[in-house]
Write a protein that holds these residues in place. Sequence first.
Motif, PDB file in Angstrom:
ATOM      1  N   GLY A  59       0.873  -1.148   0.161  1.00  0.00           N
ATOM      2  CA  GLY A  59      -0.004   0.039   0.178  1.00  0.00           C
ATOM      3  C   GLY A  59       1.052   1.342  -0.073  1.00  0.00           C
ATOM      4  N   ASN A  60       2.218   1.311   0.806  1.00  0.00           N
ATOM      5  CA  ASN A  60       3.047   2.371   0.669  1.00  0.00           C
ATOM      6  C   ASN A  60       3.622   2.444  -0.622  1.00  0.00           C
ATOM      7  OD1 ASN A  60       2.338   2.953   3.358  1.00  0.00           O
ATOM      8  ND2 ASN A  60       3.937   1.591   4.157  1.00  0.00           N
ATOM      9  N   ARG A  61       3.802   1.144  -1.072  1.00  0.00           N
ATOM     10  CA  ARG A  61       4.501   1.384  -2.552  1.00  0.00           C
ATOM     11  C   ARG A  61       3.461   2.013  -3.368  1.00  0.00           C
ATOM     12  NH1 ARG A  61       8.463   1.820  -5.812  1.00  0.00           N
ATOM     13  NH2 ARG A  61       8.609   0.430  -7.486  1.00  0.00           N
ATOM     14  N   LEU A  62       2.258   1.659  -3.647  1.00  0.00           N
ATOM     15  CA  LEU A  62       1.321   2.611  -4.509  1.00  0.00           C
ATOM     16  C   LEU A  62       1.336   3.917  -4.148  1.00  0.00           C
ATOM     17  CD1 LEU A  62      -0.550   2.705  -6.586  1.00  0.00           C
ATOM     18  CD2 LEU A  62      -2.590   2.053  -4.888  1.00  0.00           C
ATOM     19  N   GLN A  63       1.557   4.463  -3.029  1.00  0.00           N
ATOM     20  CA  GLN A  63       1.770   5.884  -2.552  1.00  0.00           C
ATOM     21  C   GLN A  63       2.933   6.447  -3.106  1.00  0.00           C
ATOM     22  OE1 GLN A  63      -0.600   8.237  -0.366  1.00  0.00           O
ATOM     23  NE2 GLN A  63       0.675   9.382  -2.184  1.00  0.00           N
TER      24      GLN A  63
ATOM     25  N   TYR B  47      -6.569  -3.444  -6.490  1.00  0.00           N
ATOM     26  CA  TYR B  47      -5.802  -2.920  -5.347  1.00  0.00           C
ATOM     27  C   TYR B  47      -6.430  -2.480  -4.181  1.00  0.00           C
ATOM     28  CZ  TYR B  47      -3.569  -2.516 -10.337  1.00  0.00           C
ATOM     29  OH  TYR B  47      -3.301  -2.788 -11.262  1.00  0.00           O
ATOM     30  N   GLU B  48      -5.734  -2.810  -3.068  1.00  0.00           N
ATOM     31  CA  GLU B  48      -6.253  -2.139  -1.677  1.00  0.00           C
ATOM     32  C   GLU B  48      -5.128  -1.083  -1.140  1.00  0.00           C
ATOM     33  OE1 GLU B  48      -7.628  -5.252   0.796  1.00  0.00           O
ATOM     34  OE2 GLU B  48      -8.662  -6.137  -0.848  1.00  0.00           O
ATOM     35  N   ALA B  49      -5.639  -0.162  -0.802  1.00  0.00           N
ATOM     36  CA  ALA B  49      -4.773   0.906  -0.078  1.00  0.00           C
ATOM     37  C   ALA B  49      -5.913   1.815   0.981  1.00  0.00           C
ATOM     38  CB  ALA B  49      -4.368   1.840  -1.150  1.00  0.00           C
ATOM     39  N   ALA B  50      -5.025   2.352   1.451  1.00  0.00           N
ATOM     40  CA  ALA B  50      -5.722   3.402   2.730  1.00  0.00           C
ATOM     41  C   ALA B  50      -4.979   4.568   2.846  1.00  0.00           C
ATOM     42  CB  ALA B  50      -5.629   2.737   3.880  1.00  0.00           C
ATOM     43  N   ASN B  51      -6.053   5.679   2.952  1.00  0.00           N
ATOM     44  CA  ASN B  51      -5.665   7.111   3.184  1.00  0.00           C
ATOM     45  C   ASN B  51      -4.358   7.634   2.071  1.00  0.00           C
ATOM     46  OD1 ASN B  51      -7.098   7.279   5.159  1.00  0.00           O
ATOM     47  ND2 ASN B  51      -5.844   6.316   6.523  1.00  0.00           N
TER      48      ASN B  51
ATOM     49  N   ILE C  32      -9.652   0.235  -7.282  1.00  0.00           N
ATOM     50  CA  ILE C  32      -8.966   0.712  -5.832  1.00  0.00           C
ATOM     51  C   ILE C  32      -9.966   0.312  -4.869  1.00  0.00           C
ATOM     52  CG2 ILE C  32      -7.702   2.197  -4.466  1.00  0.00           C
ATOM     53  CD1 ILE C  32      -6.863   3.630  -7.025  1.00  0.00           C
ATOM     54  N   LEU C  33      -9.863  -0.348  -3.962  1.00  0.00           N
ATOM     55  CA  LEU C  33     -10.422  -0.913  -2.673  1.00  0.00           C
ATOM     56  C   LEU C  33      -9.831   0.232  -1.747  1.00  0.00           C
ATOM     57  CD1 LEU C  33     -11.384  -4.446  -2.637  1.00  0.00           C
ATOM     58  CD2 LEU C  33     -12.745  -2.712  -3.711  1.00  0.00           C
TER      59      LEU C  33
ATOM     60  N   ILE D 196     -12.710   3.421  -7.810  1.00  0.00           N
ATOM     61  CA  ILE D 196     -12.456   3.660  -6.334  1.00  0.00           C
ATOM     62  C   ILE D 196     -13.799   3.442  -5.370  1.00  0.00           C
ATOM     63  CG2 ILE D 196     -11.907   5.582  -4.556  1.00  0.00           C
ATOM     64  CD1 ILE D 196     -10.345   7.065  -6.954  1.00  0.00           C
ATOM     65  N   GLU D 197     -13.404   2.367  -4.794  1.00  0.00           N
ATOM     66  CA  GLU D 197     -14.696   1.713  -3.881  1.00  0.00           C
ATOM     67  C   GLU D 197     -14.268   1.830  -2.431  1.00  0.00           C
ATOM     68  OE1 GLU D 197     -17.270  -2.223  -3.858  1.00  0.00           O
ATOM     69  OE2 GLU D 197     -15.899  -1.783  -5.604  1.00  0.00           O
ATOM     70  N   GLY D 198     -15.413   2.412  -1.792  1.00  0.00           N
ATOM     71  CA  GLY D 198     -15.194   2.290  -0.291  1.00  0.00           C
ATOM     72  C   GLY D 198     -15.098   0.818   0.293  1.00  0.00           C
ATOM     73  N   HIS D 199     -14.074   0.498   1.371  1.00  0.00           N
ATOM     74  CA  HIS D 199     -13.863  -0.776   1.679  1.00  0.00           C
ATOM     75  C   HIS D 199     -13.844  -0.966   2.999  1.00  0.00           C
ATOM     76  CE1 HIS D 199     -12.555  -4.734   0.812  1.00  0.00           C
ATOM     77  NE2 HIS D 199     -11.264  -4.699   1.213  1.00  0.00           N
ATOM     78  N   GLY D 200     -14.950  -0.843   3.782  1.00  0.00           N
ATOM     79  CA  GLY D 200     -15.094  -1.358   5.266  1.00  0.00           C
ATOM     80  C   GLY D 200     -14.789  -0.143   6.154  1.00  0.00           C
ATOM     81  N   ALA D 201     -13.768   0.692   6.021  1.00  0.00           N
ATOM     82  CA  ALA D 201     -13.321   1.469   7.235  1.00  0.00           C
ATOM     83  C   ALA D 201     -14.343   2.781   7.097  1.00  0.00           C
ATOM     84  CB  ALA D 201     -12.028   1.894   6.942  1.00  0.00           C
ATOM     85  N   MET D 202     -14.622   3.185   8.219  1.00  0.00           N
ATOM     86  CA  MET D 202     -15.588   4.213   8.574  1.00  0.00           C
ATOM     87  C   MET D 202     -14.908   5.673   8.245  1.00  0.00           C
ATOM     88  SD  MET D 202     -18.471   3.241   9.128  1.00  0.00           S
ATOM     89  CE  MET D 202     -19.421   4.487   9.898  1.00  0.00           C
TER      90      MET D 202
END
Length: 440
Positions: A42-46, A66-70, A88-89, A110-116
């Motif tokens: 995930g950091n690699r994508l950033q 691809y899964e990532a956060a923030n 991108i999840l 870009i799709e929301g993936h569980g986290a609020m």
Amino acid sequence: MYLRRTLLSFLGMALAMPMAGRAFAESKPALRGALDASGAAGNRLQALINEAARSDTPLYLPAGTYEAANLVLPDNTRIIGVPGASRILHRGSVNSAEGARRIELSGVVIEGHGAMIEENNAGLVQLTGVAKVQIDNCEIRGSDKHGLRLERCGGQIERSRLSGAAQAGIFAVDSTGLAIAGNAVADCGNGGILVHRWDKGEDGTVVTGNRVIRIRADDGGTGQNGNGINIFRAGGVMVANNHIADCAFTAVRANSGDNVQITGNQCLRSGETAIYAEFDFQGAVISGNLVDGAANGISIANFNEGGRLAAITGNIVRNLRRDGPYKAEVGFGIGIGAEADTVISGNVIEGAPLWAMQLGWGPYLRNLVVTGNVVRKAPVGCAVSVAEGAGAALIADNIFQDMSEGAVFGFEWEKKVSGDLTKTGSARYPHLTIERNRNS
């Protein structure tokens, strides 16, 4: 944060290359080493996004999940995907970096993936202060707040699909030359496309050619939620040629926005009033719209709050109903209503179960011209205020057909106090001029 291992090899190409760059095979080994036990991909994508932006190069995202956060999108971010296939999840919000001048997204999901998302007014994709936003042929779906939130942004949002947001599909506030065109917004909890300002002022957003359907009002209220396209405090906005259907409240609601044009829209099955210009506004053009199925058709309201100055021309309003989402003063089933400094001309109203036209409310009537309209199948053609303090109205050259009670009646608030003024004359009410109407 991690990327699915089966898709890692594709990310080696993601540093694209204006299409003629390093070979796919060369990228594989380096990329496979990017994933470790801590889920660092995930950091690699950033890192890939940052490197592409620094080199002013598009980042190509091949088909895959691809899964990532923030994620943070720096200035000059350009992400290009395969429409419908580069997915991108994402957990949390995709944010723009502070002071970004240009951000472009094309062909990505870009799709929301569980986290609020913690901030109440946030979006799954959130861009702030970006001079040139270009979002084209993307999908944004499944946000637990807004789908796309823009603040102080200009540019274009076009040909994209936004769905399943708990709040609004698109929320744009304090825009600077924004165009929202050719998008599909569906199945959102409280709004479709929102164009707002924190303080009343010029905005200039253009909302055209969009399809907005199935908008709910999950948070309730009497109109702040459940609107297909909602303009609030934003002046100079154009809402044109949109298809808007099955909204819990209003298809197009303009609240406290000066010089708004609402033209050529198709508004089907609205739960409350199909088209509104209300509260503190001056200047509204509402023309060439088709309203079929609503509690009320078109309303120019709130002269008591400064709402005035409009032209309602060339609209078709039909198949209204008496039931609405809350208890109203006189009930629902009104075709067109206006209060001050307004021309109502060349419209066709058919099937208003209460009044085809409401002209004024108590003393809130001034300078209405009602000419050349065709009105069919209603109990009352015009309910015009004759309460103390009501101002001038001209009702002339209209055709009324199949009025079960009559064409034009004087009302004091909700109480009918006269006979049909097209037959008895209006001498009793010197503020009214009623002439050359045909009642059959």
